[in-house]
Enzyme design. Structure first.
Site, PDB file in Angstrom:
ATOM      1  CG  LEU A 366      52.193  60.534  51.790  1.00  0.00           C
ATOM      2  CD1 LEU A 366      52.056  59.037  51.985  1.00  0.00           C
ATOM      3  CD2 LEU A 366      52.422  60.854  50.328  1.00  0.00           C
ATOM      4  CG  ASP A 484      35.997  58.990  57.529  1.00  0.00           C
ATOM      5  OD1 ASP A 484      35.168  59.813  57.096  1.00  0.00           O
ATOM      6  OD2 ASP A 484      37.147  59.306  57.876  1.00  0.00           O
TER       7      ASP A 484
END
Ligand SMILES: *[C@@H]1O[C@H](CO)[C@@H](O)[C@H](O)[C@H]1NC(C)=O
Ligand SMILES: *[C@@H]1O[C@H](CO)[C@@H](O)[C@H](O)[C@H]1NC(C)=O
Ligand SMILES: *[C@@H]1O[C@H](CO)[C@@H](O)[C@H](O)[C@H]1NC(C)=O
Ligand SMILES: *[C@@H]1O[C@H](CO)[C@@H](O)[C@H](O)[C@H]1NC(C)=O
Ligand SMILES: *[C@@H]1O[C@H](CO)[C@@H](O)[C@H](O)[C@H]1NC(C)=O
Ligand SMILES: *[C@@H]1O[C@H](CO)[C@@H](O)[C@H](O)[C@H]1NC(C)=O
Ligand SMILES: *[C@@H]1O[C@H](CO)[C@@H](O)[C@H](O)[C@H]1NC(C)=O
Ligand SMILES: *[C@@H]1O[C@H](CO)[C@@H](O)[C@H](O)[C@H]1NC(C)=O
Ligand SMILES: *[C@@H]1O[C@H](CO)[C@@H](O)[C@H](O)[C@H]1NC(C)=O
Length: 694
Positions: A366, A484
């Protein structure tokens, strides 16, 4: 290998010793006292409060339980807010008793006394509404949805009266509801419901909470943990405490609230509104001894017994490890795991995950990032789709990152965070299992082949992420930095609800000082998402998370990556948008793929917010909660300087980086000096414009 029976015996022994209630406790308990106020944005107390819902923060000396927004009534009606003290108090202990004068000993319930000054202000010629309450609540969660109006930020039409609310409140009500039994202003004791259990009319005491001529009042609440009786007094500010209480009510805290609870304030406005402000707050609470405060031989036996148990577990662990020839790092891992054992999610067997992902078939990949590769999988037995993240072994830090991610995400619960389903560890290989997000990541929808993401979805995605970020920064017990934030870490479920994922770099702020990440610098992030000060401080902060989110906001509105090539030779999206803004054509930045199908007002709101978050000076960026409020349209967009300010190093002013970082806060900065809680004299931008960075 069968466990020797003596291990079980020792375990049982320690359990028995730990759970047996001590016979008696000392009759006098120590108390702890807090004195707060006046409240200013840069006061050291700022961090001790959480501003929830429509609360307005600290300004001009006051805590604004609902915001003081000067622009227009639109921002004042139908609001509900809470301001909670982050400290948790143990309010009773079912395992302990204290003797009473009447010869019966009762469960140990803490007594507390509190005094606070309030200013409930209304504009001339208006009717005040709805009220303010001192509350005891189980956690730091927001007031429920639609808890405005008569619900005082306590409950709503669904949750009112539900014992699982675990809320006790002393309300000072200025708005008369059908269920309010007395005329006019009143004080009431509320147990899980705004339909008070006991009330008293303030008219009988000649008190009007929000009279035409602004008046500050002092409220005293005394609770006696022995008689389980509550006393409420009220008088004009600076007047002595009256001898006669307004209200006396019997209420056993141990029957209604959580053993560990928070104190704070809640307030609401309805169609009628008022400013709900607290000017000063003193709180004294009895300190109940904790279980580990066992004394004498009992304590030492428990310590010895526990040490033996731990020793045995560790020893067995060692033997197992030796047998499998695993390294020392794995030992650390096992110990870390033991430490965080309670509430661990499911442990998977490696073969289960191997089978689920068809032996980690590249076709099931993915994505990649945060120190590992993510595969799609289907759990055979449950027939459930999952995402399996396999940490790469080459990365030296893999194990620490695994642990960090595991411990942080395991404790977080929020509907806009990707949920951790379980974990697996085999031969130094580490895997985490998450809910599968059928609609993939946000960046795939912004830049992919498919239909462009429609405007309404873009808007809700940003609102979802803002709420997740508020949770991480301000609502969860411990402050967590994501570190992040970027479009590829925002995942979309089957209904296109956004969930923030990839906690590979996330850190709980408290732990950061001892974190190995310190040495590693900000983050190996993606250009365009990293705040400029990070290159100097090497340290992530709430403000650097806000910067990353600002880049995401611009990205979502413009459909362009934050770091790219833009007209005019700009390399950063924010610089290009800032120029368009200066030239008065900011809407030209909006994604062309939308073909004009968007709300200009909302697009401008988001673009201005995105620019404000991209401010080169960290302290000038809006706070996390303010961001959410702006996206929810409960406050107007920030004023942004026409020309992008220069990045200044070293940083000017007192920055949160030095002071331990706060993320909470609202639309006002510490520059605000105008007096709130006294109706504004300057109309227009003056109030909310304070977020401006000029
Ligand atoms: C009260 O506080 C004092 C000083 O901190 C401490 O010595 C004492 O043990 C405490 N008493 C109780 C009952 O906790
Ligand atoms: C405030 O809420 C009431 C009741 O839900 C509603 O009738 C009214 O229209 C709302 N006012 C605004 C300005 O949203
Ligand atoms: C308390 O109990 C003792 C013995 O159980 C009894 O002698 C005494 O009278 C009692 N005191 C009160 C105040 O009830
Ligand atoms: C609260 O105030 C009352 C009356 O002033 C006093 O008797 C009591 O000891 C106080 N309790 C605490 C916990 O401070
Ligand atoms: C809190 O206590 C301080 C010190 O005793 C006192 O000066 C102040 O007026 C009190 N504030 C309130 C709101 O009671
Ligand atoms: C009441 O609050 C709960 C929790 O926030 C929410 O799930 C529910 O939908 C709310 N009810 C109404 C009528 O808004
Ligand atoms: C009062 O408190 C009890 C909980 O002890 C609750 O069941 C009851 O409904 C409350 N309300 C009124 C109006 O008495
Ligand atoms: C409010 O204050 C003004 C000026 O001090 C005074 O004239 C007026 O009577 C006061 N109004 C009330 C209702 O107390
Ligand atoms: C109420 O308190 C505020 C803040 O301390 C003060 O500025 C204001 O003058 C007070 N109002 C009155 C009427 O005393």
């Amino acid at each position: 290998m069968a466990e020797p029976s003596w291990i079980i015996h020792i375990t049982l022994l320690s359990i028995i010793l730990l759970s047996h209630p001590p016979i008696q406790t000392a009759q006098t308990l120590n108390t702890t006292t807090y004195t707060f106020g006046p409240f200013y944005r840069d006061s050291p107390d700022f961090d001790k409060f959480r501003f929830l819902g429509d609360a307005g923060g600290m300004s001009a000396g006051a805590l604004q339980i609902t915001q003081d927004s000067r622009n227009s009534a639109e921002y004042l009606v139908n609001k509900s807010g809470r301001v909670m003290f982050t400290e948790r108090f143990r309010l009773y202990n079912p395992k302990k008793t204290r003797p009473t004068t009447t010869n019966t000993s009762t469960m140990l319930v803490a007594s507390f006394n509190t005094t606070f000054d309030i200013n409930i202000y209304r504009t001339t010629g208006t009717v005040p509404g709805e009220g303010i309450a001192f509350i005891i609540a189980p956690d730091l969660s927001k007031p429920p949805l639609a808890s405005y109006g008569g619900y005082l930020g306590l409950t709503n039409s669904t949750t009112d009266g539900d014992p699982s609310n675990q809320i006790i409140a002393i309300e000072l009500d200025t708005g008369k509801q059908s269920y309010d039994p007395v005329r006019g202003d009143h004080v009431g004791l509320d147990i899980n419901s705004v339909v008070s259990n006991a009330t008293a009319s303030l008219a009988d005491f000649n008190i009007e909470i929000a009279p035409v001529n602004a008046t500050n009042h002092t409220v005293w609440i005394n609770y006696d943990g022995i008689s389980r009786r509550l006393f409420v007094y009220m008088a004009k500010q600076f007047a002595p405490k009256p001898t006669k209480p307004l209200l006396v009510a019997d209420v056993d805290l141990s029957k209604h609230v959580n053993q560990y609870s928070h104190f704070g304030f809640a307030a609401s406005t309805g169609n009628d509104y008022e400013l709900n402000c607290v000017l000063g707050w003193n709180l004294t609470v009895e300190v109940l001894p904790e279980e580990r405060g066992l004394s004498g031989w009992r304590l030492s036996v428990v310590v010895v017994a526990s040490a033996v148990v731990v020793g045995v577990v560790v020893g067995v662990g060692f033997m197992l490890l030796k047998k499998r020839r695993l390294g020392r790092e794995d030992m650390q891992y096992i110990l870390g795991k033991l430490k965080s054992l309670p509430g661990m999610p499911r442990e998977f067997r490696f073969v289960e995950l191997k089978r689920a992902t068809n032996n980690f078939d590249g076709k099931n990949k993915l994505g990649e990032g945060g120190f590992g590769i993510v595969y799609k999988g289907v759990l055979e037995k449950e027939k459930v789709e999952v995402a399996v993240k396999k940490f790469s072994r080459e990365k030296l830090k893999g194990k620490d990152d695994f642990l960090a991610e595991l411990t942080i995400i395991n404790r977080l619960r929020h509907k806009h965070l990707v949920r951790l389903v379980g974990w697996c560890h085999k031969n130094g290989m580490l895997l985490l299992v998450y809910d599968f997000m059928p609609n993939g990541s946000l960046d795939a929808h912004l830049y992919g082949e498919g239909d462009p993401l429609p405007w309404s979805r873009r808007y809700t995605v940003l609102a979802d992420v803002a709420s997740a970020l508020t949770y991480l920064h301000d609502e969860y017990d411990q402050r967590v930095l994501h570190r992040d934030l970027k479009a590829s870490n925002i995942l979309l479920d089957s209904h296109f609800n956004a969930r923030l994922g990839d906690f590979g770099l996330a850190r709980a702020l408290d732990n950061e000082k001892t974190s190995y990440m310190e040495a590693e610098g900000c983050f190996a992030g993606t250009p365009g998402y990293i705040a400029p000060e990070c290159f100097h401080t090497q340290k992530a902060t709430c403000e650097s998370d806000v910067f990353g989110f600002g880049a995401v906001i611009l990205e979502v509105v413009c459909g362009r990556r934050p770091y790219d090539v833009f007209p005019g030779g700009f390399k950063y999206l924010a610089d290009w948008v800032w120029t368009l803004y200066r030239e008065g054509r900011i809407l030209e930045a909006v994604d062309k793929k939308l073909e004009g199908e968007y709300s200009a007002e909302d697009a401008e709101r988001l673009l201005l917010l995105g620019l404000a978050c991209s401010h080169p000076i960290a302290a000038e960026r809006p706070k996390t909660q303010a961001i959410a409020q702006i996206i929810y349209r409960s406050v107007p967009p920030p004023a942004v300087p026409r020309i992008k300010p220069a990045f200044i190093w070293p940083m000017v002013g007192s920055l949160s980086i030095d002071s331990g970082s706060y993320c909470s806060g609202t639309t006002t900065t510490r520059r605000s000096s105008s007096s709130n809680c006294v109706w504004p004299t300057i109309e227009g931008q003056a109030g909310l414009g304070e977020i401006s960075m000029v």
